[in-house]
Scaffold this active site. Structure first.
Site, PDB file in Angstrom:
ATOM      1  NE  ARG A 175      -3.500   0.052   2.756  1.00 44.69           N
ATOM      2  CZ  ARG A 175      -4.090   0.235   3.937  1.00 44.69           C
ATOM      3  NH1 ARG A 175      -4.097  -0.747   4.833  1.00 44.69           N
ATOM      4  NH2 ARG A 175      -4.663   1.387   4.234  1.00 44.69           N
ATOM      5  CB  CYS A 234      -1.648   3.881   9.905  1.00 46.15           C
ATOM      6  SG  CYS A 234      -2.937   4.524  11.000  1.00 46.15           S
TER       7      CYS A 234
END
Length: 274
Positions: A175, A234
């Site tokens: 990611r 995050c």
């Protein structure tokens, strides 16, 4: 002094009248429904990061609630200024670190994370119950916010070109690189410019932070001079706090968590990509 408490240490304090235990678990990203753990540590109350202790008016998930909201919820839970708070989650270490950082951000430092969380507690066969407890009395907790522990997009933007500031991203490597798609719809792929990747799963073994020497080594590889300020991001501000806990345990200071994290940065097309 460590910010983590072992299951054995917590077990020996269960009858301490100053102790308040919170289950800060949550439904994992990508899953639906309400949070229902298999068991609850004896005497634990609910710490609801997603609703009761979030700014539900924010367009981004899990963002920090107001000091007034936090004060009210902690008073209802019987938390006093002289309480000792212990936080855990059902994964071992996932969302408990977020709850720990929230307490720090609201000026309360007598707070620990249960090392290994609920799995460690159950493996040791310490007492559990079905359903959460409720406090029979109101506490006198009063939030005293500490500026800068949670930061916004503008503060992250300012840090991008500051060589003394480094942002560590807790998302998985795929990611971060943009090779893997985001679990939330409408998110761009990639990362914040000049940030570095430290997947939170890389510093956890058996539901707890890896041993301190190894943790220090991993952090030292990423945090080099002239970095003095650390920012953490995050997907939605939850696992970034695991990195904050790790850095705190290793003696780093000037720590900040980007509250909106990739939920905000990835959704806004006016923000740069790395």
């Amino acid at each position: 002094m460590s910010e983590q408490l072992s299951a054995q240490q917590l077990s020996s304090r269960l009858h301490d009248p100053h102790l308040v235990i919170f289950d800060a678990g949550m439904v994992m990203p990508g899953k639906t429904g309400d949070y229902h753990p298999g068991a609850v540590i004896k005497g634990a109350q609910r710490f609801d990061i997603k609703t009761a202790l979030a700014d539900t008016c924010s367009p981004w998930p899990n963002t920090l609630c107001s000091a007034e909201q936090f004060t009210q919820q902690m008073q209802l839970a019987g938390v006093n200024q002289d309480s000792e708070v212990v936080l855990y989650d059902d994964q071992g270490l996932f969302s408990a670190a977020r709850a720990w950082w929230m307490f720090k951000a609201f000026g309360f430092n007598n707070v620990k994370v249960l090392k290994g969380g609920l799995p460690a507690w159950r493996n040791a066969e310490y007492p559990v119950q079905q359903g959460w407890s409720e406090s029979p009395q109101r506490g006198n907790f009063n939030a005293q916010p500490i500026a800068g522990l949670f930061i916004n997009t503008e503060q992250v933007l300012k840090g991008i070109d500051d060589e003394a500031t480094l942002l560590l991203d807790a998302r998985p490597a795929g990611r971060f690189s943009g090779e893997a798609s985001e679990p939330r719809e409408g998110m761009r792929s990639g990362h914040i410019p000049n940030s570095k990747n430290l997947p939170y799963a890389d510093i956890i073994v058996d539901g707890a932070l890896i041993d301190k020497p190894e943790l220090q080594h991993k952090l030292a590889l990423l945090i080099t001079a002239p970095v003095k300020n650390l920012q953490f991001s995050c997907g939605s501000g939850i696992t970034a706090c695991i990195l904050a806990l790790a850095a705190y345990e290793c003696g780093y200071t000037n720590l900040q968590v980007y509250d909106g994290s990739w939920s905000e940065w990835g959704a806004r097309h006016d923000l740069p990509l790395g």
